[in-house]
Design an enzyme around this catalytic site. Structure first.
Site, PDB file in Angstrom:
ATOM      1  N   SER A 192      -9.608   2.207   2.883  1.00 21.62           N
ATOM      2  CA  SER A 192      -8.707   2.923   1.991  1.00 21.62           C
ATOM      3  C   SER A 192      -7.753   2.001   1.238  1.00 21.62           C
ATOM      4  O   SER A 192      -7.122   2.403   0.263  1.00 21.62           O
ATOM      5  CB  SER A 192      -7.891   3.943   2.801  1.00 21.62           C
ATOM      6  OG  SER A 192      -7.077   3.293   3.773  1.00 21.62           O
ATOM      7  N   LYS A 223       0.850  -1.201   0.000  1.00 21.55           N
ATOM      8  CA  LYS A 223       0.000   0.000   0.000  1.00 21.55           C
ATOM      9  C   LYS A 223       0.880   1.243   0.000  1.00 21.55           C
ATOM     10  O   LYS A 223       1.943   1.273   0.649  1.00 21.55           O
ATOM     11  CB  LYS A 223      -0.900  -0.024   1.239  1.00 21.55           C
ATOM     12  CG  LYS A 223      -1.930   1.102   1.288  1.00 21.55           C
ATOM     13  CD  LYS A 223      -2.851   0.946   2.486  1.00 21.55           C
ATOM     14  CE  LYS A 223      -3.859   2.080   2.601  1.00 21.55           C
ATOM     15  NZ  LYS A 223      -4.771   1.906   3.747  1.00 21.55           N
ATOM     16  N   SER A 252      -9.996  -0.226   7.124  1.00 16.70           N
ATOM     17  CA  SER A 252      -9.438  -0.026   5.791  1.00 16.70           C
ATOM     18  C   SER A 252      -8.756  -1.243   5.182  1.00 16.70           C
ATOM     19  O   SER A 252      -8.404  -1.222   4.009  1.00 16.70           O
ATOM     20  CB  SER A 252      -8.449   1.150   5.805  1.00 16.70           C
ATOM     21  OG  SER A 252      -9.140   2.361   5.978  1.00 16.70           O
TER      22      SER A 252
END
Length: 485
Positions: free
Chosen positions: A154, A79, A178
């Site tokens: 996210s 990420k 997330s």
């Protein structure tokens, strides 16, 4: 079956027994990325040359007779709020559009020590603020199960890359759901570890008391494999916990397990298809010998408000460092120092970041601190106490991961409150610092994945992963890719 579609556990065995090489595996994943990335848009930065070079080194070490870890040669996506030395780390923000960190995050150090192969950096909501992966400055990621739907957020890029076969494993971060919510939307496994179980050194902070890095995978065993590699104390992170970590042993045996079912997570706002899928799985667990216990977590209805007060307050503080002076984006429309600050932050942050910065600054202001922030922190203690009391009666708690399935791209963009409601089932876990894993448990009438959340007491990742493994076996496995070509 193509190599990119296999589980990390199976690929690790094949690499060890020389049924394939790490370079062959890397080329298989790169080929998949080339074919589908223009549709999925999961990557912000690709590491093609680095992947092949790292894979070649793994093959050389194996040919020389070195004993390598199970993750050696396995392609893993990161990420884009996790620092990678010399590789762009943007947090999907204009503010860090050109930032290449001078150091590695602790979790990246550990993966490289295991000879893992990094595929690149994955899209996300800007500074991890969002639930759809639509708040990225650079691009919107699509859900591989339906390219017109959101992948969640996210960590939407991390979930989408897995579901699309563009990585074998990925890392995400979880502040209020997330990892778990996009895992549910994309039909993969996502583990949010106990707060302090994994070092946050090198994770770009959103809300430091809630953030936690965790693994995402297409099977429970793969998630456990990645979690074992990244967990452990780190002297550079004062919140990481010093403790002995016994090897994880997944036992897919549920007989005698006490599973708590809190009524607050099955009420108004949760889609009927979601409730039906989770209850169907609970019925299967009961038939396998688990004891299903109704429990109460009465403060749950207030958790979302407390979460957004606490997280926005911390975001207001953490994001103050992005001022156009030290690094990252700087506005060209600046005649004096005040203009540098004002115009840089106006131009550099997206709408969602600005919204949360303003909310956080408001609740921390002298006239409102006690009315909002202090009360939210007191509620945090109450929520943690309610979970502690529940775990005196049960071994794990089962809820839906999200109240819905993946919604159409753009459907919630004009309604932030509706977007925030996507986190209603997950934020309590972060507030209490507990571990939780999301696993697939069916599909809705339109074929979109439904997620089930298993919550455990602190540092009981092995217990919840064992329960998840039992559910996976009942389902006949999770490691399936949608047809997107």
């Amino acid at each position: 079956m193509e190599l990119y579609a296999l589980s990390a556990t199976e690929l690790s065995r094949m690499l060890r027994e020389k049924e394939c090489s790490a370079v062959e595996l890397a080329r298989s994943v790169l080929g998949r990325i080339d074919r589908v990335e223009d549709k999925v848009r999961a990557y912000l930065t690709r590491n093609d040359e680095g992947m092949l070079a790292a894979a070649a080194r793994v093959d050389e070490k194996r040919a020389a007779g070195e004993t390598l870890s199970p993750l050696a040669g396995i392609p893993i996506g990161i990420k884009d709020n996790i620092c990678t030395k010399g590789m762009r780390t943007t947090c999907a923000s204009k503010m860090l559009y050109n930032f290449a960190p001078p150091y590695q995050a602790a979790v990246v150090e550990r993966l490289l020590a295991e000879n893992a192969v990094l595929t690149g950096k994955l899209n996300m909501d800007e500074f991890a603020m969002g639930s759809s992966c639509e708040n990225s400055y650079f691009q919107k990621t699509a859900n591989p199960h339906n390219l017109g739907r959101a992948p969640g957020g996210s960590s939407g890029g991390s979930a989408a890359a897995l579901a699309a076969g563009e990585a074998v494993l990925t890392l995400g971060s979880d502040t209020g759901g997330s990892i778990r919510q996009p895992a549910a939307y994309c039909g993969v496994v996502g583990l949010k570890p106990t707060y302090g179980a994994v070092s946050r050194y090198g994770l770009v902070a959103f809300a430091s008391s809630l953030d936690q890095i965790g693994p995402m995978a297409r099977s429970v065993e793969d998630a456990a494999l990645l979690f074992e590699a990244i967990r452990g104390a780190d002297r550079r992170d004062a919140t990481s916990v010093q403790r002995e970590n016994a090897p994880l042993e997944l036992r897919a045996e549920v007989r005698g397990m006490r599973i708590g079912v809190p009524e607050e997570y099955y009420g108004e706002g949760v889609e009927e298809a979601v409730k039906a899928a989770v209850r169907s799985q609970l019925d299967k667990l009961a038939a396998a010998g688990a004891e299903i216990l109704p429990i109460r977590l009465p403060s749950t209805p207030y958790a979302l408000s407390a979460y957004y007060i606490i997280s926005s307050a911390e975001a207001s503080s953490n994001l103050a460092r992005y001022d156009g002076v030290r690094y990252g984006f700087r506005s060209e429309q600046a005649g004096n120092l005040e203009d540098v600050y004002l115009n840089t932050r106006t131009e550099g942050f997206g709408d969602e970041c600005k919204r949360r910065i303003m909310l956080g600054t408001f609740v921390l202001s002298s006239g409102h601190y006690d009315a909002y922030y202090t009360r939210a922190k007191l509620l945090q203690q109450r929520i943690a106490a309610e979970f502690a009391e529940a775990f005196e009666r049960c071994d794990a708690i089962v809820t839906p991961t999200a109240p819905d399935t993946a919604f159409p791209l753009g459907a919630h963009s004009s309604d932030p409150l509706k977007m925030y409601a996507s986190d209603i089932c997950t934020v309590t876990v972060n507030i209490a610092g507990l571990p939780a894993v999301s696993i697939p448990c069916g599909k809705d009438g339109e074929g979109m994945p439904i997620g089930m959340q298993i919550i455990g007491d602190k540092f009981q990742e092995g217990k919840i992963l064992s329960l998840a493994k039992a559910c996976e076996e009942m389902a006949g496995g999770f490691n399936r890719l949608p047809d997107i070509e």
